[in-house]
Design a protein around this motif. Structure first.
Motif, PDB file in Angstrom:
ATOM      1  N   ILE A  29       0.826  -1.163   0.062  1.00  0.00           N
ATOM      2  CA  ILE A  29      -0.033  -0.184   0.222  1.00  0.00           C
ATOM      3  C   ILE A  29       0.966   1.325  -0.022  1.00  0.00           C
ATOM      4  O   ILE A  29       0.430   2.267  -0.643  1.00  0.00           O
ATOM      5  CB  ILE A  29      -1.130  -0.118   1.027  1.00  0.00           C
ATOM      6  CG1 ILE A  29      -1.962  -1.206   0.873  1.00  0.00           C
ATOM      7  CG2 ILE A  29      -1.605   1.374   1.370  1.00  0.00           C
ATOM      8  CD1 ILE A  29      -2.887  -1.301   2.001  1.00  0.00           C
ATOM      9  N   TRP A  32       0.957   2.938  -3.357  1.00  0.00           N
ATOM     10  CA  TRP A  32      -0.104   3.581  -3.973  1.00  0.00           C
ATOM     11  C   TRP A  32       0.043   4.890  -4.247  1.00  0.00           C
ATOM     12  O   TRP A  32       0.714   5.608  -3.368  1.00  0.00           O
ATOM     13  CB  TRP A  32      -1.461   2.933  -3.361  1.00  0.00           C
ATOM     14  CG  TRP A  32      -1.671   1.406  -3.360  1.00  0.00           C
ATOM     15  CD1 TRP A  32      -0.870   0.449  -3.985  1.00  0.00           C
ATOM     16  CD2 TRP A  32      -2.696   0.852  -2.674  1.00  0.00           C
ATOM     17  NE1 TRP A  32      -1.742  -0.885  -3.629  1.00  0.00           N
ATOM     18  CE2 TRP A  32      -2.632  -0.536  -2.812  1.00  0.00           C
ATOM     19  CE3 TRP A  32      -3.887   1.415  -2.030  1.00  0.00           C
ATOM     20  CZ2 TRP A  32      -3.602  -1.487  -2.595  1.00  0.00           C
ATOM     21  CZ3 TRP A  32      -4.715   0.520  -1.419  1.00  0.00           C
ATOM     22  CH2 TRP A  32      -4.815  -0.770  -1.684  1.00  0.00           C
ATOM     23  N   ARG A  37      -4.329   5.518  -1.437  1.00  0.00           N
ATOM     24  CA  ARG A  37      -3.589   5.319  -0.152  1.00  0.00           C
ATOM     25  C   ARG A  37      -4.585   6.127   0.912  1.00  0.00           C
ATOM     26  O   ARG A  37      -4.778   5.512   2.061  1.00  0.00           O
ATOM     27  CB  ARG A  37      -2.202   5.831   0.046  1.00  0.00           C
ATOM     28  CG  ARG A  37      -0.985   4.930   0.262  1.00  0.00           C
ATOM     29  CD  ARG A  37       0.286   5.545   0.626  1.00  0.00           C
ATOM     30  NE  ARG A  37       0.539   6.892   0.414  1.00  0.00           N
ATOM     31  CZ  ARG A  37       0.985   7.570  -0.678  1.00  0.00           C
ATOM     32  NH1 ARG A  37       1.255   6.902  -1.526  1.00  0.00           N
ATOM     33  NH2 ARG A  37       1.198   8.890  -0.469  1.00  0.00           N
ATOM     34  N   GLY A  41      -6.478   2.548   1.091  1.00  0.00           N
ATOM     35  CA  GLY A  41      -5.368   1.984   1.757  1.00  0.00           C
ATOM     36  C   GLY A  41      -4.965   2.221   3.179  1.00  0.00           C
ATOM     37  O   GLY A  41      -4.500   1.365   3.943  1.00  0.00           O
TER      38      GLY A  41
END
Length: 126
Positions: A29, A32, A37, A41
């Motif tokens: 994550i 990302w 996120r 995330g």
């Protein structure tokens, strides 16, 4: 005289699986983009981190009921993590392999938590 071996947090199977999985998910994550996120995330990381965190908190509690309460909380976090894993797959944030790895590891945890609850029920009087 036989020396007693005390259970340590890192001896608990459910904790070990959840701890390693939370770091695996974090490492995915963190890559990302900002929107992914900050929406999916953060929720996913919070949920998956809560599995091992609740096991750790329960392990640190004194009474049987208190310990088990936190072990059960970790099961709720596990179910939430399954939901975020599915959403991440559907929204194409995870590859099929990443999704499958997370799903497979999450599937191992309920049995390990139930074993921990049984162990706690058997070994503790209060």
């Amino acid at each position: 005289m036989e020396q007693k071996k005390f259970l340590k947090l890192n001896d608990i199977e459910a904790y070990k699986i959840a701890f390693h999985l939370s770091n695996y998910v974090w490492n995915l994550i963190i890559k990302w983009n900002h929107f992914e996120r900050s929406t999916v995330g953060e929720q996913f990381v919070d949920a998956i981190d809560s599995i091992s965190a609740n096991i750790a908190e329960g392990f640190g509690r004194y009474g049987k009921r208190d310990k088990i309460k936190f072990y059960r909380y970790s099961q709720g976090s596990l179910m939430e993590s399954l939901d975020w894993n599915q959403k991440s797959k559907v929204r194409k944030l995870l590859s099929e392999e990443e999704y499958e790895h997370i799903f497979t590891e999450l599937q191992k945890i309920p049995k390990a938590i139930n074993s921990l609850v049984s162990f706690t029920n058997q070994k503790l009087k209060i």
